[in-house]
Design a protein around this motif. Structure first.
Motif, mmCIF file in Angstrom:
data_model
loop_
_atom_site.group_PDB
_atom_site.id
_atom_site.type_symbol
_atom_site.label_atom_id
_atom_site.label_comp_id
_atom_site.label_asym_id
_atom_site.label_seq_id
_atom_site.Cartn_x
_atom_site.Cartn_y
_atom_site.Cartn_z
ATOM 1 N N ASN A 1 0.672 -1.157 0.087
ATOM 2 C CA ASN A 1 0.166 0.036 -0.213
ATOM 3 C C ASN A 1 0.740 1.276 -0.003
ATOM 4 O O ASN A 1 0.509 2.308 -0.686
ATOM 5 N N LYS A 2 2.051 1.469 0.755
ATOM 6 C CA LYS A 2 2.867 2.511 0.923
ATOM 7 C C LYS A 2 3.380 2.747 -0.692
ATOM 8 O O LYS A 2 3.494 3.805 -1.075
ATOM 9 N N LYS A 3 3.904 1.703 -1.415
ATOM 10 C CA LYS A 3 4.488 1.896 -2.802
ATOM 11 C C LYS A 3 3.353 2.501 -3.728
ATOM 12 O O LYS A 3 3.316 3.096 -4.486
ATOM 13 N N SER A 4 2.266 1.845 -3.518
ATOM 14 C CA SER A 4 1.024 2.239 -4.622
ATOM 15 C C SER A 4 0.601 3.483 -4.058
ATOM 16 O O SER A 4 0.483 4.352 -5.345
ATOM 17 N N LYS A 5 0.635 3.855 -2.973
ATOM 18 C CA LYS A 5 0.043 5.193 -2.463
ATOM 19 C C LYS A 5 0.918 6.104 -2.903
ATOM 20 O O LYS A 5 0.786 7.290 -3.390
ATOM 21 N N SER A 6 2.358 6.045 -2.781
ATOM 22 C CA SER A 6 3.506 6.988 -3.442
ATOM 23 C C SER A 6 3.213 7.131 -4.725
ATOM 24 O O SER A 6 3.442 8.404 -5.263
ATOM 25 N N PHE A 7 3.193 6.319 -5.722
ATOM 26 C CA PHE A 7 2.592 6.339 -7.165
ATOM 27 C C PHE A 7 1.471 7.198 -7.364
ATOM 28 O O PHE A 7 1.608 7.984 -8.199
ATOM 29 N N LEU A 8 0.323 6.842 -6.667
ATOM 30 C CA LEU A 8 -0.647 7.613 -6.918
ATOM 31 C C LEU A 8 -0.657 9.151 -6.573
ATOM 32 O O LEU A 8 -1.031 9.788 -7.368
ATOM 33 N N LEU A 9 0.010 9.543 -5.752
ATOM 34 C CA LEU A 9 0.494 10.696 -5.247
ATOM 35 C C LEU A 9 1.280 11.574 -6.450
ATOM 36 O O LEU A 9 0.903 12.506 -6.562
ATOM 37 N N GLU A 10 2.135 10.597 -6.944
ATOM 38 C CA GLU A 10 3.094 11.428 -8.124
ATOM 39 C C GLU A 10 1.955 11.400 -9.181
ATOM 40 O O GLU A 10 2.352 12.430 -9.787
ATOM 41 N N ILE A 11 1.078 10.484 -9.381
ATOM 42 C CA ILE A 11 0.295 10.854 -10.610
ATOM 43 C C ILE A 11 -0.595 11.916 -10.445
ATOM 44 O O ILE A 11 -0.638 12.836 -11.291
ATOM 45 N N LEU A 12 -0.997 12.337 -9.180
ATOM 46 C CA LEU A 12 -2.206 13.291 -8.988
ATOM 47 C C LEU A 12 -1.371 14.565 -8.753
ATOM 48 O O LEU A 12 -1.796 15.559 -9.331
ATOM 49 N N ASN A 13 -0.004 14.591 -8.395
ATOM 50 C CA ASN A 13 0.726 15.803 -8.368
ATOM 51 C C ASN A 13 1.182 16.426 -9.568
ATOM 52 O O ASN A 13 1.217 17.530 -9.711
ATOM 53 N N ASN A 14 1.077 15.479 -10.527
ATOM 54 C CA ASN A 14 1.729 15.615 -12.020
ATOM 55 C C ASN A 14 0.461 16.051 -12.942
ATOM 56 O O ASN A 14 0.630 16.248 -14.174
ATOM 57 N N SER A 15 -0.808 16.086 -12.170
ATOM 58 C CA SER A 15 -1.894 15.962 -13.216
ATOM 59 C C SER A 15 -2.426 17.327 -13.488
ATOM 60 O O SER A 15 -2.401 18.192 -12.490
ATOM 61 N N LYS A 16 -2.742 17.690 -14.741
ATOM 62 C CA LYS A 16 -3.300 19.078 -15.339
ATOM 63 C C LYS A 16 -4.588 19.312 -14.312
ATOM 64 O O LYS A 16 -5.269 20.630 -14.319
ATOM 65 N N TYR A 17 -5.282 18.278 -14.035
ATOM 66 C CA TYR A 17 -6.664 18.230 -13.481
ATOM 67 C C TYR A 17 -6.836 18.334 -12.070
ATOM 68 O O TYR A 17 -7.983 18.709 -11.623
ATOM 69 N N ILE A 18 -5.874 18.381 -11.324
ATOM 70 C CA ILE A 18 -5.912 18.263 -9.796
ATOM 71 C C ILE A 18 -5.889 19.926 -8.932
ATOM 72 O O ILE A 18 -4.708 20.361 -9.550
#
Length: 339
Positions: free
Chosen positions: A255-272
């Motif tokens: 979960n820690k690994k996946s959550k870090s990846f999800l946060l990376e996705i969200l931080n780099n998104s133009k929609y957030i």
């Protein structure tokens, strides 16, 4: 959306996508994507006899470090909520309920169903707002849909001074590094703690929820409960997963690994626009330039499902909850956001 609509209806979503349920990437449901190891052959279960729950109660009590007489099991967390609301409403004329919101929507539903006068406190902005005496207090910790964890010991003391009954929902605390308030149970005669084993153990189809309180409260509550509430399948599954002593460590790492990846996705998104801090297995976001409904429509061709949070108190059509899932599932979500 309906007032009490939940995420996780993959069957309806698959129908909208014209695909099989197995093809859906469900980021709307906050159920652990990591599964425990079990060895039981469920075809061999004796289902001709009525179930005996002694071993199950011992196993669950040991898991939560409480006594058997301090807990009662229910057919899921929602069933526990409705049973407690019903029982407390019978003992109090003109019952009052205060929900620190946003919160799990079944609490509002139960309060209305059993005739409580409902009060909502915006925990984002008015956490210290005064509560009415003799209220039933609802506090989800870590919270939903955002996953914020609160140190509530000072609130517990304040609520006790107002002679309130307190229900603390810890359904997602096992995803965090925090310890349960079961450690202070003996100090609060009117404290109830809700545990939902199926969230952490990734089995929403297995319906087992636990209410923990002082023994006198559980004894009184049991007088209003049916004798058999869980199937042999439910009971056996929970006993088996509790035998997997490596599961928590395995789950925490994944979960820690996946959550870090999800946060990376969200931080780099133009929609957030905003990413809310979370200590659970889901993340609340506020969108910009696109509503939750529009994002959901954008995700349909990719068979990806997310949870609109517009029907939560204090949130709007731009709020979405994204569950932490496998890296492979999140890669597909990233592909959509990057498109």
């Amino acid at each position: 959306m309906t007032p009490f609509e939940h995420g996780g209806d993959v069957t309806a979503f698959a129908k909208a996508c014209s695909c099989e349920v197995s093809e859906v990437i469900d980021l709307s449901s906050n159920i652990n994507f990591v599964k425990p190891t079990i060895a039981t052959d469920f075809n061999s279960l004796d289902i001709a006899s009525y179930p005996n729950y002694d071993a199950l109660y011992e196993a669950v009590a040991s898991h939560y470090a409480v006594k058997v007489e301090e807990m009662e099991l229910f057919n899921g967390g929602s069933s526990a909520i409705f049973s407690l609301f019903r029982w407390l409403s019978l003992s109090k004329p003109n019952p009052q309920c205060t929900i620190y919101s946003p919160a799990y929507l079944e609490y509002k539903k139960a309060a209305k169903l059993f005739g409580y006068e409902l009060h909502i406190i915006d925990r984002f902005n008015h956490l210290d707002e005064e509560v009415k005496k003799n209220s039933l207090i609802i506090f989800v910790n870590p919270s939903t849909p955002d996953g914020m964890y609160y140190d509530i010991e000072s609130l517990l003391q304040k609520w006790q001074e107002k002679n309130c009954t307190m229900l603390i929902d810890e359904s997602f605390i096992e995803f965090s590094s925090h310890t349960s308030i079961t450690k202070v149970l003996e100090n609060y005669p009117n404290l109830y703690i809700l545990k939902s084993m199926t969230k952490f153990f990734g089995a929403a189809g297995i319906r087992v929820g636990t209410l923990i309180s002082q023994a006198k409260n559980i004894k009184a509550l049991r007088t209003k409960e049916p004798l058999w509430k869980l199937s042999a399948f439910d009971a056996t599954y929970i006993q088996e997963v509790l035998k997997d002593k490596t599961f928590k460590e395995h789950s925490d790492v994944a979960n820690k690994k996946s959550k870090s990846f999800l946060l990376e996705i969200l931080n780099n998104s133009k929609y957030i626009q905003t990413i809310y801090p979370s200590e659970a297995n889901y993340i609340l976001i506020e969108l910009k330039e696109i509503t939750a409904k529009k994002l959901q429509e954008k995700l349909i061709p990719y068979k990806v499902m997310v949870r609109s949070c517009e029907n939560f108190d204090g949130l709007c059509e731009y709020h979405v909850r994204i569950a932490v899932k496998s890296i492979d599932d999140l890669e597909k979500f990233k592909e959509v956001l990057d498109a």
